[in-house]
Design a protein around this motif. Structure first.
Motif, PDB file in Angstrom:
ATOM      1  N   ALA A   1       0.707  -1.129  -0.027  1.00  0.00           N
ATOM      2  CA  ALA A   1      -0.104  -0.009   0.108  1.00  0.00           C
ATOM      3  C   ALA A   1       1.114   1.118   0.054  1.00  0.00           C
ATOM      4  O   ALA A   1       1.961   1.159   0.636  1.00  0.00           O
ATOM      5  N   PRO A   2       0.468   2.236  -0.538  1.00  0.00           N
ATOM      6  CA  PRO A   2       1.202   3.504  -0.506  1.00  0.00           C
ATOM      7  C   PRO A   2       1.515   4.111   0.601  1.00  0.00           C
ATOM      8  O   PRO A   2       0.613   4.067   1.522  1.00  0.00           O
TER       9      PRO A   2
ATOM     10  N   ASN B   1      -3.490   8.503  -7.663  1.00  0.00           N
ATOM     11  CA  ASN B   1      -2.861   7.457  -8.426  1.00  0.00           C
ATOM     12  C   ASN B   1      -2.307   6.548  -7.542  1.00  0.00           C
ATOM     13  O   ASN B   1      -1.289   5.802  -7.786  1.00  0.00           O
ATOM     14  N   ALA B   2      -2.805   6.486  -6.200  1.00  0.00           N
ATOM     15  CA  ALA B   2      -2.182   5.410  -5.282  1.00  0.00           C
ATOM     16  C   ALA B   2      -3.115   4.069  -5.562  1.00  0.00           C
ATOM     17  O   ALA B   2      -4.083   3.933  -5.628  1.00  0.00           O
ATOM     18  N   TRP B   3      -2.162   3.008  -5.569  1.00  0.00           N
ATOM     19  CA  TRP B   3      -2.679   1.784  -5.703  1.00  0.00           C
ATOM     20  C   TRP B   3      -2.233   0.706  -4.734  1.00  0.00           C
ATOM     21  O   TRP B   3      -1.317   1.014  -4.148  1.00  0.00           O
ATOM     22  N   PHE B   4      -3.045  -0.101  -4.411  1.00  0.00           N
ATOM     23  CA  PHE B   4      -2.617  -1.353  -3.418  1.00  0.00           C
ATOM     24  C   PHE B   4      -3.313  -2.519  -3.691  1.00  0.00           C
ATOM     25  O   PHE B   4      -4.296  -2.763  -4.641  1.00  0.00           O
TER      26      PHE B   4
ATOM     27  N   SER C   1      -3.793  -5.393  -8.239  1.00  0.00           N
ATOM     28  CA  SER C   1      -3.887  -4.144  -7.460  1.00  0.00           C
ATOM     29  C   SER C   1      -4.948  -3.343  -8.085  1.00  0.00           C
ATOM     30  O   SER C   1      -5.575  -3.329  -9.075  1.00  0.00           O
ATOM     31  N   VAL C   2      -5.364  -2.426  -7.140  1.00  0.00           N
ATOM     32  CA  VAL C   2      -6.537  -1.514  -7.359  1.00  0.00           C
ATOM     33  C   VAL C   2      -6.280  -0.045  -6.913  1.00  0.00           C
ATOM     34  O   VAL C   2      -5.525   0.139  -6.116  1.00  0.00           O
ATOM     35  N   ASN C   3      -7.050   0.758  -7.378  1.00  0.00           N
ATOM     36  CA  ASN C   3      -6.847   2.030  -7.173  1.00  0.00           C
ATOM     37  C   ASN C   3      -8.443   2.606  -6.978  1.00  0.00           C
ATOM     38  O   ASN C   3      -9.054   2.579  -7.876  1.00  0.00           O
ATOM     39  N   TRP C   4      -8.893   2.665  -5.492  1.00  0.00           N
ATOM     40  CA  TRP C   4     -10.061   3.063  -5.445  1.00  0.00           C
ATOM     41  C   TRP C   4     -10.459   4.396  -5.846  1.00  0.00           C
ATOM     42  O   TRP C   4     -11.713   4.625  -5.960  1.00  0.00           O
TER      43      TRP C   4
ATOM     44  N   LEU D   1      -8.466  -1.427 -11.897  1.00  0.00           N
ATOM     45  CA  LEU D   1      -7.907  -2.929 -11.324  1.00  0.00           C
ATOM     46  C   LEU D   1      -7.146  -3.046 -12.445  1.00  0.00           C
ATOM     47  O   LEU D   1      -7.586  -3.068 -13.582  1.00  0.00           O
ATOM     48  N   LYS D   2      -6.015  -3.745 -12.245  1.00  0.00           N
ATOM     49  CA  LYS D   2      -5.433  -4.772 -12.940  1.00  0.00           C
ATOM     50  C   LYS D   2      -4.966  -6.179 -12.177  1.00  0.00           C
ATOM     51  O   LYS D   2      -4.140  -6.243 -11.199  1.00  0.00           O
TER      52      LYS D   2
END
Length: 411
Positions: free
Chosen positions: A339-340, A346-349, A360-363, A368-369
């Protein structure tokens, strides 16, 4: 004759590229093929036996299944092919810890010894030579936060899970409660909370704490509170024989040559569902890409599954899963999830696994990727191309006006 053979090969490749059907609630197909275009040359050369890529952007999804789950039998890879997700299991343990925090049954600052008394006195290795190891009594209190974010000082695995022994490894050896007891007698590599050492052991200690608080085995609590509510029917520590017939086989990458099949890895040994298999919160869950999406889309949607079932409150995900729980100087990690350090748009976790899987996802952006392979070594030369494909996908101005399902956005 050569034209006929080429034609048949092209038809076979087209079949392989159509193995995935999305059928995901709340997602419409993007009609793009960025991942397929990036991966096709690697599959055609045999370097990449098969892979799954899912790219999702605010209701629009590109789903790519390319190549084989088993090259020898020409069994295509699909969204429902079983695979070992390895360390992605850690995020599942993180969610169970987060639930107990949310319910007020646990604090991340609680001493581990509050639940597991054997952790009251810990010893730290301060010096080592060929003949002498010097230990000091730990000065810092080991907390739940520390065991879940790899700052507790524990080794990667403890003695009961040595991979060298037949039946050892992540899912061999012992139940999480026994693993925790052995860990309490194991010398720490540094004072708790002062450094970072990636450790399956710490996550297993977290799972043991869940067992003490709930009075349930960790895997049963996970199934009751997370897997079943999300409809993750194909995710478990003991895959059925039927599921194993669909498994994605392990392959070692060979530079300039077709990948080589690998029977098993020492950290995850066959048979995969007999009595030698124990729960491992650090790296033990089998799953499918279809099920993985349900879990990670729940995190992306801040605790709400696409089926409408809420697993966690929004603030719980934002505060202790989507951002680091470590000091800023120690890089980003929350509870079983990368997690960032700073929370921004632009923060992914998310998390990866030893066999090459990742999600990982960016809420903030509802992105999602997901990436699935079962890579037994030799590198992943296609990774830069996969990353470039994702960049192209997320740069597209998709029209999602037809998406009528929940996207997780709050006004």
């Amino acid at each position: 004759m050569k034209r006929i053979i080429k034609g048949l090969a092209l038809m076979a490749m087209l079949v392989l590229l159509s193995n995935c059907t999305t059928a995901q609630t709340g997602a419409i197909e993007s009609k793009t093929s960025y991942a397929k275009d990036a991966l096709q040359e690697y599959v055609e050369s045999g370097q990449l036996p098969g892979a799954i890529s899912v790219l999702y952007k605010d209701g629009v999804q590109e789903t790519c299944c390319i190549g084989y789950a088993d090259v020898e039998s020409k069994r295509p890879i699909t969204m429902n092919s079983a695979f070992m997700q390895c360390s992605q299991t850690k995020g599942f343990c993180g969610v169970t810890i987060a639930k107990l925090v949310e319910e007020g049954r646990l604090s991340l600052e609680d001493p581990v010894s509050k639940y597991l008394p054997e952790f009251e006195t810990l010893w730290v290795r301060v010096e080592k030579s060929d003949s002498v190891i010097v230990l000091n009594k730990a000065k810092n209190v080991l907390t739940v936060r520390m065991v879940m974010n790899h700052t507790g000082g524990f080794p990667f695995e403890v003695s009961v899970k040595r991979r060298e022994a037949r039946g050892g490894g992540w899912s061999g050896g012992a139940r999480v409660r026994q693993v925790a007891s052995v860990a309490a007698e194991t010398m720490l590599r540094f004072e708790p909370g002062t450094n970072v050492r990636y450790s399956n052991t710490g996550i297993d200690i977290g799972a043991a704490i869940v067992e003490i608080i709930t009075g349930m085995r960790w895997e049963d609590y996970l199934k009751k509170e997370v897997l079943d509510p999300l409809g993750m029917k194909d995710t478990w520590f003991w895959p059925t024989d039927k599921q194993l017939k669909t498994k994605i086989e392990l392959y070692e990458t060979k530079k300039g040559a077709p990948a080589k099949w690998v029977e098993e890895m020492p950290w995850q040994q066959r048979p995969y569902n007999d009595s030698h298999v124990f729960t491992s919160a650090g790296a033990g869950l089998w799953t499918t890409a279809t099920d993985q999406l349900k879990f990670y889309k729940m995190l992306m949607n801040l605790g709400l599954g696409e089926n409408g079932v809420r697993i966690l409150k929004e603030e719980t995900v934002k505060n202790i899963l989507a951002r680091t729980t470590r000091p800023a100087s120690m890089s980003g990690y929350s509870l079983g999830l990368s997690a960032p350090v700073e929370d921004h748009e632009n923060a992914w976790f998310g998390h990866g696994g030893a066999w090459g899987t990742n999600c990982s996802v960016n809420w903030h952006k509802k992105e999602l990727k997901l990436w699935v392979v079962q890579n037994a070594g030799g590198g992943q030369p296609w990774n830069p191309a996969v990353a470039k494909a994702a960049e192209k996908f997320f740069a597209q101005p998709f029209d999602n006006s037809d998406v009528d399902a929940y996207t997780g956005r709050t006004k």
